[in-house]
Design an enzyme around this catalytic site. Structure first.
Site, short mmCIF file in Angstrom:
data_model
loop_
_atom_site.label_atom_id
_atom_site.label_comp_id
_atom_site.label_asym_id
_atom_site.label_seq_id
_atom_site.Cartn_x
_atom_site.Cartn_y
_atom_site.Cartn_z
N HIS A 197 0.84 -11.44 1.70
CA HIS A 197 -0.21 -10.71 0.98
C HIS A 197 -0.85 -11.55 -0.13
O HIS A 197 -2.05 -11.51 -0.36
CB HIS A 197 0.37 -9.42 0.40
N TYR B 76 0.83 -1.22 0.00
CA TYR B 76 0.00 0.00 0.00
C TYR B 76 0.86 1.27 0.00
O TYR B 76 0.36 2.35 -0.26
CB TYR B 76 -0.94 0.04 1.21
N1 LIG Z 1 -5.52 -8.58 1.25
C1 LIG Z 1 -5.76 -7.98 0.12
O1 LIG Z 1 -5.30 -8.40 -0.96
C2 LIG Z 1 -6.66 -6.76 0.10
C3 LIG Z 1 -7.20 -6.30 -1.11
C4 LIG Z 1 -8.02 -5.17 -1.08
C5 LIG Z 1 -8.28 -4.52 0.13
N2 LIG Z 1 -7.74 -4.98 1.29
C6 LIG Z 1 -7.99 -4.30 2.60
O2 LIG Z 1 -9.37 -4.22 2.84
C7 LIG Z 1 -9.77 -2.85 3.05
C8 LIG Z 1 -11.20 -2.65 2.56
O3 LIG Z 1 -11.34 -3.06 1.21
P1 LIG Z 1 -11.64 -2.06 0.02
O4 LIG Z 1 -11.32 -0.67 0.42
O5 LIG Z 1 -10.98 -2.61 -1.18
O6 LIG Z 1 -13.19 -2.25 -0.22
P2 LIG Z 1 -14.56 -1.75 0.45
O7 LIG Z 1 -14.39 -1.52 1.92
O8 LIG Z 1 -15.58 -2.71 -0.05
O9 LIG Z 1 -14.84 -0.39 -0.32
C9 LIG Z 1 -14.35 0.85 0.03
C10 LIG Z 1 -15.21 1.88 -0.73
O10 LIG Z 1 -16.57 1.75 -0.31
C11 LIG Z 1 -17.07 2.99 0.19
N3 LIG Z 1 -17.76 2.71 1.45
C12 LIG Z 1 -17.25 2.12 2.55
N4 LIG Z 1 -18.20 2.02 3.50
C13 LIG Z 1 -19.33 2.56 3.00
C14 LIG Z 1 -20.64 2.77 3.51
N5 LIG Z 1 -20.98 2.40 4.76
N6 LIG Z 1 -21.56 3.36 2.71
C15 LIG Z 1 -21.23 3.74 1.46
N7 LIG Z 1 -20.00 3.59 0.91
C16 LIG Z 1 -19.05 3.01 1.68
C17 LIG Z 1 -15.86 3.89 0.43
O11 LIG Z 1 -16.16 5.20 0.01
P3 LIG Z 1 -16.21 6.47 1.04
O12 LIG Z 1 -14.79 6.77 1.37
O13 LIG Z 1 -16.87 7.51 0.23
O14 LIG Z 1 -17.02 6.03 2.22
C18 LIG Z 1 -14.78 3.30 -0.47
O15 LIG Z 1 -14.77 3.94 -1.72
C19 LIG Z 1 -8.70 -2.05 2.30
O16 LIG Z 1 -8.64 -0.72 2.75
C20 LIG Z 1 -7.46 -2.85 2.64
O17 LIG Z 1 -6.98 -2.54 3.93
C21 LIG Z 1 -6.95 -6.11 1.30
#
Ligand SMILES: NC(=O)c1ccc[n+]([C@@H]2O[C@H](COP(=O)([O-])OP(=O)(O)OC[C@H]3O[C@@H](n4cnc5c(N)ncnc54)[C@H](OP(=O)(O)O)[C@@H]3O)[C@@H](O)[C@H]2O)c1
Length: 272
Positions: A102, A44
């Site tokens: 990862h 990241y």
């Molecule tokens: N291990 C891996 O390979 C891997 C891969 C991807 C991600 N991750 C981890 O998982 C975390 C979360 O995954 P992600 O960020 O990819 O996906 P996510 O949480 O599904 O999506 C984040 C997006 O959804 C919106 N959002 C979040 N909560 C919301 C709500 N209650 N209502 C409306 N919109 C909402 C956010 O926008 P707003 O900012 O406008 O709320 C943001 O744009 C990452 O930050 C990372 O730490 C790990």
């Protein structure tokens, strides 16, 4: 369930793709809201920002549960421990609470990578170890490669993706799942079902989806920059979806919508 994933720690705050001031602002709101589990990764490029932000919020170290992940490029005999020491320096901590691989190694031989995780524990650099993006077969091989518990397999997990095989494998191997892309990066909002079900409990669409994940026995990682969403994603412990509502959400898994696929990550393995 591992005590590390109970209570507050059932909901972690994810930090990808946040950097700099946006990350510091979001983490401050998250910690004020009650999040104590924080998810970052070498890939990241924000571990130093996470370290600075967590110093600024002034929490006691033992009250936080910090996860970082070894990037595939550092998953070699030479680079693994030096890269982890660099991560710890950036995070301004002596030991990470949870250290994950990862991605599974592209060549598919996971045992040496799992042994490197063990070495990190033996060196006192990590408290607990786990994996991320591992298939069912890889989960079994990883388990066989270590006597230490693998405390999670962090994978894409949301109601639009069929992960029943991984869920069964989590039970079989004792390696619990944790979710990323928990609201499918907003895709779930295209389905009125979540709003309808959430409204029945005085909750939002996102909260209905996150509650479904928790009731599958999966802990959640969410990321948001907005105070109201950060709060909503945390407030998912005070209601229980009925089995009828769980089944209605289950039916969406035929969508099989996967976000982190080979187009985004060329070495991403296929889930069964
Ligand atoms: N291990 C891996 O390979 C891997 C891969 C991807 C991600 N991750 C981890 O998982 C975390 C979360 O995954 P992600 O960020 O990819 O996906 P996510 O949480 O599904 O999506 C984040 C997006 O959804 C919106 N959002 C979040 N909560 C919301 C709500 N209650 N209502 C409306 N919109 C909402 C956010 O926008 P707003 O900012 O406008 O709320 C943001 O744009 C990452 O930050 C990372 O730490 C790990």
């Amino acid at each position: 369930m591992n005590p590390l994933f109970q209570g507050t720690h059932q909901r972690a705050f994810g930090t990808w793709p946040l950097q700099g001031q946006a990350l510091r602002d979001a983490l401050r709101i998250a910690v004020d809201t009650g999040y104590r589990a924080i998810d970052t990764a070498q890939m990241y490029g924000n571990e130093a920002d996470v370290g600075t932000a967590l110093k600024a919020v002034g929490m006691k170290r033992e009250d936080l549960c910090i996860t970082t992940k070894i990037a595939p490029a550092n998953d070699t005999a030479e680079a693994f421990l030096p890269s982890l020491r660099e991560s710890l320096a950036k995070l301004q901590i002596d030991q990470v609470d949870i250290l994950l691989l990862h991605w599974p190694p592209a060549h598919g031989d996971v045992a040496p990578s799992v042994q490197r995780l063990e070495e990190a524990v033996q060196a006192g650099l990590a408290r607990h170890i786990g994996i991320s993006n591992f298939t069912a077969a890889m989960m079994r091989t990883a388990k066989a490669a270590t006597k230490l518990p693998l405390i999670t397999n962090q994978v894409e997990f949301h109601p639009l993706l069929d992960q029943r095989v991984l869920l069964r494998t989590a039970t079989e191997t004792g390696i619990p799942l944790s979710s990323y892309c928990s609201v499918a990066r907003g895709e779930i909002f295209k389905y009125p079902l979540f709003e309808e079900i959430g409204a029945g409990y005085g909750k939002t669409a996102a909260q209905a989806a996150l509650r479904w994940i928790l009731q599958k026995g999966v802990t959640i990682n969410t990321m948001s920059t907005r105070r109201e969403n950060i709060q909503a994603n945390f407030d998912v412990m005070d209601f229980t979806l009925s089995s009828i509502d769980m089944d209605r959400i289950d039916a969406l898994n035929s969508t099989n919508y996967r976000i982190v696929n080979r187009e985004r990550v060329p070495d991403a393995p296929d889930f069964d």
